[in-house]
Structures are given as structure tokens and as C-alpha cells.
Motif scaffolding. Structure first.
Motif, PDB file in Angstrom:
ATOM      1  N   ASP A 156       0.872  -1.261  -0.092  1.00 58.51           N
ATOM      2  CA  ASP A 156       0.055  -0.181  -0.072  1.00 58.51           C
ATOM      3  C   ASP A 156       0.688   1.207  -0.032  1.00 58.51           C
ATOM      4  N   VAL A 157       0.457   2.401  -0.566  1.00 54.67           N
ATOM      5  CA  VAL A 157       0.956   3.571  -0.735  1.00 54.67           C
ATOM      6  C   VAL A 157       0.135   4.410   0.068  1.00 54.67           C
ATOM      7  N   HIS A 158       0.489   5.409   1.349  1.00 54.09           N
ATOM      8  CA  HIS A 158      -0.276   6.306   1.888  1.00 54.09           C
ATOM      9  C   HIS A 158       0.667   7.563   1.796  1.00 54.09           C
ATOM     10  N   GLU A 159      -0.107   8.599   1.317  1.00 50.58           N
ATOM     11  CA  GLU A 159       0.522  10.063   1.002  1.00 50.58           C
ATOM     12  C   GLU A 159       2.048   9.927   0.470  1.00 50.58           C
ATOM     13  N   GLY A 160       2.286   9.044  -0.519  1.00 49.66           N
ATOM     14  CA  GLY A 160       3.418   8.776  -1.032  1.00 49.66           C
ATOM     15  C   GLY A 160       4.447   7.814  -0.544  1.00 49.66           C
ATOM     16  N   ILE A 161       4.000   7.197   0.718  1.00 48.49           N
ATOM     17  CA  ILE A 161       5.034   6.398   1.483  1.00 48.49           C
ATOM     18  C   ILE A 161       4.349   5.054   1.284  1.00 48.49           C
ATOM     19  N   ILE A 162       5.724   4.294   1.084  1.00 52.26           N
ATOM     20  CA  ILE A 162       5.270   2.759   0.563  1.00 52.26           C
ATOM     21  C   ILE A 162       5.365   2.165   1.765  1.00 52.26           C
ATOM     22  N   SER A 163       4.524   1.276   2.315  1.00 52.14           N
ATOM     23  CA  SER A 163       4.290   0.637   3.418  1.00 52.14           C
ATOM     24  C   SER A 163       5.123  -0.820   3.224  1.00 52.14           C
ATOM     25  N   MET A 164       6.010  -1.128   4.188  1.00 56.62           N
ATOM     26  CA  MET A 164       6.904  -2.436   4.098  1.00 56.62           C
ATOM     27  C   MET A 164       5.974  -3.586   4.232  1.00 56.62           C
ATOM     28  N   PHE A 165       4.563  -3.309   4.766  1.00 57.32           N
ATOM     29  CA  PHE A 165       3.739  -4.600   5.001  1.00 57.32           C
ATOM     30  C   PHE A 165       3.069  -5.012   3.994  1.00 57.32           C
TER      31      PHE A 165
END
Length: 338
Positions: free
Chosen positions: A274-283
Motif C-alpha cells: 500500500d501507498v499512503h501519502e506517497g509513502i510505501i508500506s513495508m507490510f
């Protein structure tokens, strides 16, 4: 077998356009060269500009850049009437000799990353630094990397990748938009960013020597390549990307660098992270290391991540649990009640 006057060239059996279409589907230089040895007619067909254009496309060559380099090269005195695309391919092949396969693999991955990031993660795309020059052709040669890693087939993908991008730019010590993902856990935020060539670190972990190419300065989470290890482990471990937990020496083997990077980009494009506000989640949100169940209109997703920072040795995994309400109108409340 002796040829008689009644023999007819195979190139005359089908129209020229059909033969060109057939040769355009050959994806290797060796296949084109073998075809050109059959007879004069086949040699003429194999020299067609469209055939070499298809070969350039299959190799993912930056035609614009290669054309510019040819025009600016004062040593190119060739007057042989060769097709334009064939000249471009020959110059590219000579420039990247020994690295052509790596060039194709890594450029395809970089183009997919750029296309995905432009639509999903703009800050990440902007953070990618310009690439290094190539083998003394420009100001900052890739040859500098050879002082850190060996020029072996397994490491050429790694060297070639820095030709396209020299890691991520840093305006400060901490970069929130890490290429290899981020996570937040109990107030601790980790972002695994891609290091530039001048920030690569080599460390010794017992008898194993590691090259760190992705790093988080706050959590000390990192990705590394095994550049030296005992001979008994070399076959399964040398030049592989690993995530290692310093306290317990537990590690996860992610394969050789080229395969690791290509597979990671494929996972980003497929939406596994998932990508939240341009940040890629490691999970991960699906696939291995993730599990989903639905009960009473509530979908629960549990994903796990291997701990590689300096945590207590008994802590091996982190978990992320998310809840999503599937039918709020039926249930009558707007969010899951935990």
C-alpha cells in the motif's frame, strides 16, 4: 549437397515484407547474425533497418541518448553504408560490452518504476538522483563502484543500476520516502532508502562481508549484498541480497540482486504494498506473509514483516493488523468496533 541451376533462394519464396516481420521477432543479436550468414539475400534482409529497430526495442536501448552520443563522437569516421539502427546498436553494444544483458534487465525495471511512481508516489520519483557516467565516458564513471564490488556477472546488475540512478537524493539525514518501504510501530518510524554510491557501506559480520545499499538511519534497518563469505556458503549466499538481524544473526535471503530488484518492482506495480501519502508500506497486503478473513462484514488483514533492526533477539517479526468495514449501510455503524 550440390546446388543446381534450378535451386531457388528461400528469400524468394515469400514477399520481403513477410521475411522482415519474421526477422523482427528474433530477440537476440546471435540469431540475427546467424541469419545473415545463410546467403546474400538473407544478409540483405538481416541488415534491414526495421530488424535492427526491433532489436533495439527488445534490448530496451535509450535510442535518443545513443543517437546523441554518436553525433557528438568525433572518432566516428565510418562511411560504410549501414542502416541507422544497426549503427546505433553496434555503438551501444560496444559501449556496454559485457553489461548488455544487465542494461536491458535494469532499464526495464527502472522504466516500470518510473511509470508506477509518477502515478502513485511522486516524491519518490523526485528523490531519485541522476545516474553515474559509464566507464570513463562522462564525469562520474561507474568504474568507481568497482572499487567496492567485484566485476562479476552476478554483480553487474548492481553496477548497471547505478548507471541509471545514483540512489536517492537527501536534503537531510532522514528521508521519509524510502524506495524499499517504510513502517511505523509503537512510535518508531523506519524508512529504508536507497543509498548513493558515495554512501555505500561495507561491514563485517563474523566471516561474512556485507555491502549495505539501503539504510534507515533511525532504526538501523538495512538491505545488504553478501560480497564475501566462507567457501562452504558461497554457492547459496555469495552476491545475494539479505535482510539480517544484528542481534540474533537471523536473516532472510532475497536472491541475487538483479532478481530481487526486478521482483520488488513487479510487486510494487501489482499493488502488493500500500501507498499512503506517497509513502510505501513495508507490510504486504496480499500474497505470502499476509492473511485475510471476512466475518460479519468486517475484513481483517494480518501481514508480517521480518525485524532487521537492532531489536531484542527474541523479537523476530512485526505484525500489522487492519480492519475494513465492507457493508456499513447494512451493519448500521461507520467503522469496525474493536
Amino acid at each position: 549437397m550440390q546446388c543446381t541451376e534450378k535451386c531457388t533462394s528461400s528469400a524468394a519464396v515469400l514477399p520481403t515484407e513477410v521475411w522482415i516481420m519474421v526477422l523482427e521477432r528474433l530477440s537476440s543479436l546471435k540469431a540475427i547474425c546467424e541469419c545473415s550468414k545463410v546467403c546474400r539475400e538473407w544478409r540483405a534482409l538481416a541488415s534491414n533497418d526495421a530488424v535492427w529497430g526491433a532489436l533495439l526495442q527488445n534490448a530496451c536501448v535509450d535510442i535518443t541518448k545513443e543517437t546523441r552520443l554518436q553525433v557528438s563522437d568525433p572518432t566516428d569516421q565510418s562511411s560504410t553504408p549501414t542502416s541507422r539502427n544497426k549503427r546505433i546498436y553496434a555503438a551501444w553494444y560496444q559501449r556496454y560490452y559485457g553489461f548488455t544483458d544487465s542494461y536491458t534487465r535494469m532499464r526495464k525495471a527502472i522504466l516500470r518504476l518510473g511509470s508506477w511512481a509518477s502515478a502513485n508516489c511522486g516524491p519518490l520519483l523526485q528523490s531519485l538522483a541522476p545516474g553515474l557516467g559509464w566507464m570513463e565516458k562522462e564525469t562520474m564513471p561507474v568504474r568507481e563502484l568497482l572499487g567496492v564490488v567485484s566485476d562479476s556477472p552476478a554483480m553487474r546488475d548492481f553496477i548497471t543500476l547505478y548507471h541509471f540512478h545514483d540512489g536517492q537524493r537527501r536534503r537531510q539525514r532522514y528521508l521519509p520516502y524510502g524506495l524499499f518501504g517504510s513502517y511505523e510501530c509503537y512510535g518508531e518510524f523506519c524508512s529504508l532508502s536507497w543509498l548513493s554510491s558515495r554512501m555505500l557501506q561495507v561491514i563485517n559480520m563474523g566471516k561474512v562481508r556485507l555491502l549495505i545499499f539501503a539504510w534507515c538511519h533511525t532504526s538501523r534497518n538495512y538491505l545488504a549484498i553478501v560480497i564475501d563469505c566462507p567457501a562452504t556458503y558461497a554457492y547459496n549466499l555469495l552476491h545475494h541480497v539479505i535482510q539480517l538481524q544484528p542481534q540474533s544473526y537471523r536473516f532472510v535471503d532475497k536472491g541475487q540482486f538483479g532478481d530481487f530488484f526486478k521482483n520488488y518492482i513487479d510487486e510494487l506495480v501489482s499493488g502488493r504494498y500500500d501507498v499512503h501519502e506517497g509513502i510505501i508500506s513495508m507490510f504486504p497486503n496480499h500474497g505470502p506473509h499476509a492473511s485475510t478473513s471476512v466475518s460479519h462484514g468486517i475484513r481483517t488483514t494480518v501481514s508480517t514483516m521480518f525485524c532487521t533492526d537492532e531489536t531484542p533477539r527474541f523479537r523476530v517479526y512485526r505484525y500489522e493488523v487492519t480492519f475494513e468495514l465492507l457493508n456499513a449501510n447494512v451493519l448500521g455503524f461507520p467503522s469496525a468496533q474493536i
